[in-house]
Design an enzyme around this catalytic site. Sequence first.
Site, PDB file in Angstrom:
ATOM      1  N   TRP A  41     -15.655  13.896   6.707  1.00 12.50           N
ATOM      2  CA  TRP A  41     -14.570  14.116   7.673  1.00 12.50           C
ATOM      3  C   TRP A  41     -13.551  15.133   7.162  1.00 12.50           C
ATOM      4  O   TRP A  41     -13.259  15.214   5.969  1.00 12.50           O
ATOM      5  CB  TRP A  41     -13.852  12.802   7.942  1.00 12.50           C
ATOM      6  CG  TRP A  41     -14.570  11.911   8.912  1.00 12.50           C
ATOM      7  CD1 TRP A  41     -15.908  11.862   9.149  1.00 12.50           C
ATOM      8  CD2 TRP A  41     -13.973  10.933   9.767  1.00 12.50           C
ATOM      9  NE1 TRP A  41     -16.188  10.918  10.094  1.00 12.50           N
ATOM     10  CE2 TRP A  41     -15.028  10.328  10.499  1.00 12.50           C
ATOM     11  CE3 TRP A  41     -12.668  10.501   9.984  1.00 12.50           C
ATOM     12  CZ2 TRP A  41     -14.799   9.322  11.435  1.00 12.50           C
ATOM     13  CZ3 TRP A  41     -12.440   9.497  10.908  1.00 12.50           C
ATOM     14  CH2 TRP A  41     -13.503   8.913  11.628  1.00 12.50           C
ATOM     15  N   SER A  50       0.847  -1.185   0.000  1.00  7.97           N
ATOM     16  CA  SER A  50       0.000   0.000   0.000  1.00  7.97           C
ATOM     17  C   SER A  50       0.884   1.237   0.000  1.00  7.97           C
ATOM     18  O   SER A  50       1.985   1.231   0.566  1.00  7.97           O
ATOM     19  CB  SER A  50      -0.909   0.012   1.237  1.00  7.97           C
ATOM     20  OG  SER A  50      -1.507   1.276   1.411  1.00  7.97           O
ATOM     21  N   ARG A  76     -22.525   6.693   1.399  1.00  7.91           N
ATOM     22  CA  ARG A  76     -23.122   7.819   2.116  1.00  7.91           C
ATOM     23  C   ARG A  76     -24.007   8.660   1.203  1.00  7.91           C
ATOM     24  O   ARG A  76     -25.129   9.035   1.568  1.00  7.91           O
ATOM     25  CB  ARG A  76     -22.015   8.675   2.720  1.00  7.91           C
ATOM     26  CG  ARG A  76     -22.507   9.677   3.757  1.00  7.91           C
ATOM     27  CD  ARG A  76     -21.343  10.319   4.472  1.00  7.91           C
ATOM     28  NE  ARG A  76     -20.512   9.317   5.153  1.00  7.91           N
ATOM     29  CZ  ARG A  76     -19.344   9.593   5.709  1.00  7.91           C
ATOM     30  NH1 ARG A  76     -18.844  10.820   5.640  1.00  7.91           N
ATOM     31  NH2 ARG A  76     -18.665   8.651   6.324  1.00  7.91           N
ATOM     32  N   HIS A  97     -12.798   2.506   3.160  1.00 10.24           N
ATOM     33  CA  HIS A  97     -11.945   3.598   2.721  1.00 10.24           C
ATOM     34  C   HIS A  97     -12.805   4.743   2.184  1.00 10.24           C
ATOM     35  O   HIS A  97     -14.015   4.615   2.031  1.00 10.24           O
ATOM     36  CB  HIS A  97     -10.973   3.112   1.649  1.00 10.24           C
ATOM     37  CG  HIS A  97      -9.896   2.231   2.185  1.00 10.24           C
ATOM     38  ND1 HIS A  97      -9.878   0.865   1.986  1.00 10.24           N
ATOM     39  CD2 HIS A  97      -8.794   2.505   2.932  1.00 10.24           C
ATOM     40  CE1 HIS A  97      -8.809   0.349   2.574  1.00 10.24           C
ATOM     41  NE2 HIS A  97      -8.146   1.308   3.156  1.00 10.24           N
ATOM     42  N   ARG A 136      -5.537  13.243  -3.052  1.00  9.12           N
ATOM     43  CA  ARG A 136      -5.474  11.797  -3.156  1.00  9.12           C
ATOM     44  C   ARG A 136      -5.490  11.346  -4.623  1.00  9.12           C
ATOM     45  O   ARG A 136      -6.056  12.010  -5.493  1.00  9.12           O
ATOM     46  CB  ARG A 136      -6.643  11.135  -2.416  1.00  9.12           C
ATOM     47  CG  ARG A 136      -6.584  11.261  -0.909  1.00  9.12           C
ATOM     48  CD  ARG A 136      -5.456  10.457  -0.315  1.00  9.12           C
ATOM     49  NE  ARG A 136      -5.446  10.526   1.143  1.00  9.12           N
ATOM     50  CZ  ARG A 136      -4.787  11.436   1.842  1.00  9.12           C
ATOM     51  NH1 ARG A 136      -4.088  12.377   1.217  1.00  9.12           N
ATOM     52  NH2 ARG A 136      -4.809  11.419   3.162  1.00  9.12           N
ATOM     53  N   CYS A 188       0.614   3.675   1.770  1.00 12.04           N
ATOM     54  CA  CYS A 188       0.765   4.206   3.122  1.00 12.04           C
ATOM     55  C   CYS A 188       2.111   3.830   3.737  1.00 12.04           C
ATOM     56  O   CYS A 188       2.454   4.306   4.822  1.00 12.04           O
ATOM     57  CB  CYS A 188      -0.371   3.753   4.027  1.00 12.04           C
ATOM     58  SG  CYS A 188      -0.305   2.012   4.481  1.00 12.04           S
TER      59      CYS A 188
END
Length: 317
Positions: free
Chosen positions: A203, A108, A188, A180, A210, A110
Amino acid sequence: MTPDSRIYVAGHRGMVGSAIVRRLESLGYHNIVTRTHAMLDLTDQSAVDRFFESESIEYVFLAAAKVGGIAANAASPADFMYQNMMLEMNVIHAAWKSGVKKLLFLGSSCIYPRLAPQPMTESCLLTSSLEPTNEAYALAKISGLKYCEYLNRQYNTDFISVMPTNLYGPNDNYHPENSHVLPALIRRFHEAKISGAPSVTCWGDGSPLREFLYVDDLADLCVFLMNNYSGNETVNAGTGKELTIKALTELVAEIIGYEGEILWDRTRPNGSPRKLLDISKSSAMGWTAATDLRTGIALAYDDFLKTQNSFRGQSSE
């Protein structure tokens, strides 16, 4: 790999693993080995060893992982670290012991430092501190990548790794709390549209940048690398394009048809300010992602609707 090669896809029910299976099948590979978690617990070293000893596996795509968004990572860092470390070490180690010809490890983006120079090159790994909100997961993935590298150096294996940017697409996790950002937004805004909600609260402040890669494009790259790349350094997988979370939410809302107001909860974390991968290595090998973001989100939303309809059908029986 040849069409007859025995290819094990670990995590074949997940978003990445299922995409790899689809890609392999579309290319004529017909000797694909899979196991559900009920059949093989990858955190059980003895069970994994027995599996590799009995199945004569030649190639491995290691796509199994415990994954989740910021909330899930923050709530269960120990679980994320333990489960990912255990399963990846067991599979990689058993693959080495059983003489697997080649293994591809899925990581990933990250793994890279929180404030790494952008776009992030493969060489920036371990040059500074990680993003705290997913540090446990990142440490586990770094360990898997490094173990592949060390096996190559010590035992001359051919184990490679690929580090994808944010993924989305068919078979994604749309859980309201543990998913994610992109699948969470799809769910949503869909629910807000159906209920007629006047607003949706997201949020952070929408400023982080991104990059997103459609999962079937990643699967295409994985098969390409398995057949065309060997090396100790990982390969970034991305599109080379980025947008703000705010722009992403507006695009998702537009595709889904939600016309209410988008609000921002600035008491919630943003995560890393920017995460753009340098994709010059894969580009130099002749590979490019095929699916643009708008098309990909529309395909993902269609998959979400099918998933929801399937769930309703099962629950009504």
